[in-house]
Structure formats: C-alpha cells, structure tokens
Motif scaffolding. Structure first.
Motif, mmCIF file in Angstrom:
data_model
loop_
_atom_site.group_PDB
_atom_site.id
_atom_site.type_symbol
_atom_site.label_atom_id
_atom_site.label_comp_id
_atom_site.label_asym_id
_atom_site.label_seq_id
_atom_site.Cartn_x
_atom_site.Cartn_y
_atom_site.Cartn_z
ATOM 1 N N ILE A 153 0.854 -1.198 0.000
ATOM 2 C CA ILE A 153 0.000 0.000 0.000
ATOM 3 C C ILE A 153 0.887 1.245 0.000
ATOM 4 O O ILE A 153 0.652 2.195 -0.751
ATOM 5 C CB ILE A 153 -0.977 -0.032 1.194
ATOM 6 C CG1 ILE A 153 -1.818 -1.327 1.113
ATOM 7 C CG2 ILE A 153 -1.876 1.201 1.183
ATOM 8 C CD1 ILE A 153 -2.735 -1.569 2.289
ATOM 9 N N ASN A 180 -7.674 -0.939 4.673
ATOM 10 C CA ASN A 180 -8.526 0.186 4.302
ATOM 11 C C ASN A 180 -8.148 1.429 5.113
ATOM 12 O O ASN A 180 -8.055 2.537 4.572
ATOM 13 C CB ASN A 180 -9.994 -0.178 4.544
ATOM 14 C CG ASN A 180 -10.939 0.871 4.008
ATOM 15 O OD1 ASN A 180 -10.862 1.258 2.852
ATOM 16 N ND2 ASN A 180 -11.834 1.360 4.853
ATOM 17 N N ALA A 183 -4.834 2.825 3.856
ATOM 18 C CA ALA A 183 -5.028 3.521 2.574
ATOM 19 C C ALA A 183 -5.621 4.911 2.816
ATOM 20 O O ALA A 183 -5.171 5.901 2.232
ATOM 21 C CB ALA A 183 -5.941 2.704 1.661
ATOM 22 N N VAL A 190 -9.928 3.041 -2.055
ATOM 23 C CA VAL A 190 -9.852 1.580 -2.089
ATOM 24 C C VAL A 190 -11.035 1.031 -2.862
ATOM 25 O O VAL A 190 -12.184 1.358 -2.575
ATOM 26 C CB VAL A 190 -9.876 0.992 -0.660
ATOM 27 C CG1 VAL A 190 -9.902 -0.535 -0.710
ATOM 28 C CG2 VAL A 190 -8.677 1.469 0.138
ATOM 29 N N CYS A 208 -15.908 1.142 3.677
ATOM 30 C CA CYS A 208 -15.422 1.515 2.333
ATOM 31 C C CYS A 208 -16.633 1.779 1.430
ATOM 32 O O CYS A 208 -17.622 1.057 1.517
ATOM 33 C CB CYS A 208 -14.575 0.363 1.790
ATOM 34 S SG CYS A 208 -14.183 0.493 0.053
#
Length: 288
Positions: A153, A180, A183, A190, A208
């Motif tokens: 990532i 997640n 990110a 994502v 998300c």
C-alpha cells in the motif's frame, strides 16, 4: 444423437471440475508468489524507507472515487479502462502493448479512471507503469494487483497510484479493515472486489464506499452478469458499485446500469480491439 449429447455433458462437467481446481490454485498460487515478492521487495527497500518516501511526496492523489461519483452523477458512463497486457487464463492479450499510448487513447476517448496492472509474474504488468502513465494523463489511477501486505500500500502511493484494489477472496475481515484504514491515511481510495454475499458483508463492515463486483466466478472462472444483479440490492445507495469483467458490448453495460452499477471496469474487451478508442466510445454509449 442422444448418446453423444450425454457424452458432451459429461465432458463439460469434467472440464468444469478441472477449471475450478485450477482457479482456486491460481488465486492461492498468486498469493503465495506475492508473499515471496513482497519479502524480496522489503530487502531491496525496507518499509521505513518507503514510509519516508511517502512523506516526501508533494502531490495528493487525484481522487479516484470522487472522479467516479462525478462522472456517474452527470449521467456519463463512468469507465475504468484497464492497461493490461495479459492474464494467466488468456495469455498475451495484446502483442503491441505500449502502456503510455494506451493510457492516452483511453483519456482522449472519455475514460473516467484507469486501472493499471502492476503484477509482473502473472499479468505482465509493472509497478513503474503507474508513474510513467501518471506523467502522460491526468486521470486517477488504480493499482491493480494482489495486495496481501501493508508494504504494497505504501509502495502503491510512492509509485503514483490514486487507489488500490483489495480482493476480499484473498483477505480476512481484519486485514480488509486494517488495509482500508492505512489507505485512508495515505489518501488512497480503495476498490474492494467481491464475488459473493459473504465477501460483500465483510466489505460493507469496513465502511469503504467503493466496491467492485467481479462477474467472474472465481470458482469456475466463468463470467456471469447475474452476480452483480444479485448482489446490488444489498448495497447501500451511498456506495459506488463498479461492475468488473465480462462487459463485451453496450447492452451489457446498460443491463448493469439498470441493476444499479455506477462504474465499469473494462480490460480485455478493450485490449483485444484494433481500435481501442472506438470500442471505449461504444461501451460508453457515444455515437460517433
């Protein structure tokens, strides 16, 4: 007549079992290979060096989800066009593969975002494509790869990605949530890819808001447009749902728009065309 038909049914069944066996192995094999790759990458460049690299970046990511929302909101067919040379199931899809030219053609013909395959071993991609493509287009870029470690990532952010793909079939609920969150910290969007109800529940729990419904059944590797149609009603309206795979023509796109998909990820059916731009316009419903 009759005996023959029975025989071919049986052959189909055998074939299905073989393909199914293969596919489970493919995903496991890819994951195993990735873990080795990541271990090697960490030796070449330790994670703290990558983290410093993130700190030195001057620009923020380009807002992958924001671009999809804006396009879909304006009534445009939001296409994530994929830069993809080949795949394990198809081999080389495009012989004359020039990622930069392809990216420019996509941008000129109305793509909303790009998906860039960065897996070398199975998909003939490269991490460097992200930075190179970023120089020639201003569209947001997805790092399309098999992420199984936080290292990847950071790597995506440093390489020039605006978003990453997380495949629910490869990760557990804890990893999805952790990746997640990381990110988000790095300002990356994502796209979480799901194939069935159980994976979807896991993804929705992370909060998300961008999910990809993969029409390809990972067990049988057949493409089923019915998958998104079945899963879409369970997804909150605030979500942007991207239909992935198996979109061959405008009718496929319209069928899934009807079902509630707001974005479309298309790779193979563009890469196979001589005139990529014309195919992209056709899928978007632009009449020349």
């Amino acid at each position: 007549g009759h005996g023959q038909a029975q025989g071919s049914d049986r052959d189909d069944e055998c074939l299905n079992v073989m393909v199914r066996f293969d596919t489970d192995m493919i995903l496991d094999k890819i994951a195993e290979h990735k873990r080795r790759e990541v271990a090697q990458a960490k030796e070449r460049r330790p994670i703290d060096s990558l983290q410093r690299g993130v700190g030195e970046l001057e620009d923020l990511p380009r807002g992958f989800l924001r671009a999809l929302r804006a396009a879909a909101g304006s009534g445009w067919t939001a296409m994530i066009a994929e830069v993809k040379k080949g795949s394990p199931s198809q081999g080389v899809i495009r012989e004359d593969f020039d990622p930069l030219t392809i990216a420019e053609i996509y941008q000129e013909n109305g793509a909303t975002c790009l998906s860039v395959l960065t897996d070398e071993h199975f998909f003939m991609g490269h991490l460097q494509y992200l930075g190179q493509i970023r120089e020639v287009v201003n569209l947001p870029l997805l790092r399309k790869d098999f992420i199984c470690d936080p290292y990847q990532i950071y790597e995506a952010r440093v390489a020039g990605a605006d978003a990453i793909l997380l495949i629910a079939a490869m990760l557990d609920a804890g990893q999805l949530a952790e990746y997640n969150a990381l990110a988000e910290e790095l300002h990356l969007d994502v796209l979480m890819e799901v194939h069935d109800e159980a994976e979807l529940r896991m993804v929705l729990e992370t909060g998300c808001e961008l999910s990809g419904l993969n029409n390809r059944n990972l067990q049988t590797f057949t493409t089923e447009l019915a998958t998104p149609e079945r899963l879409l009603p369970a997804i909150p309206a605030v979500h942007v749902v991207v239909a992935e795979r198996g979109l061959a023509c405008r009718a496929d796109v319209e069928r899934l728009q009807q079902a509630g998909a707001r974005g479309f990820l298309v790779g193979e059916s563009l890469m196979r065309e001589d005139d990529i731009g014309a195919k992209l316009r056709e899928l978007q419903g632009q009449t020349d």
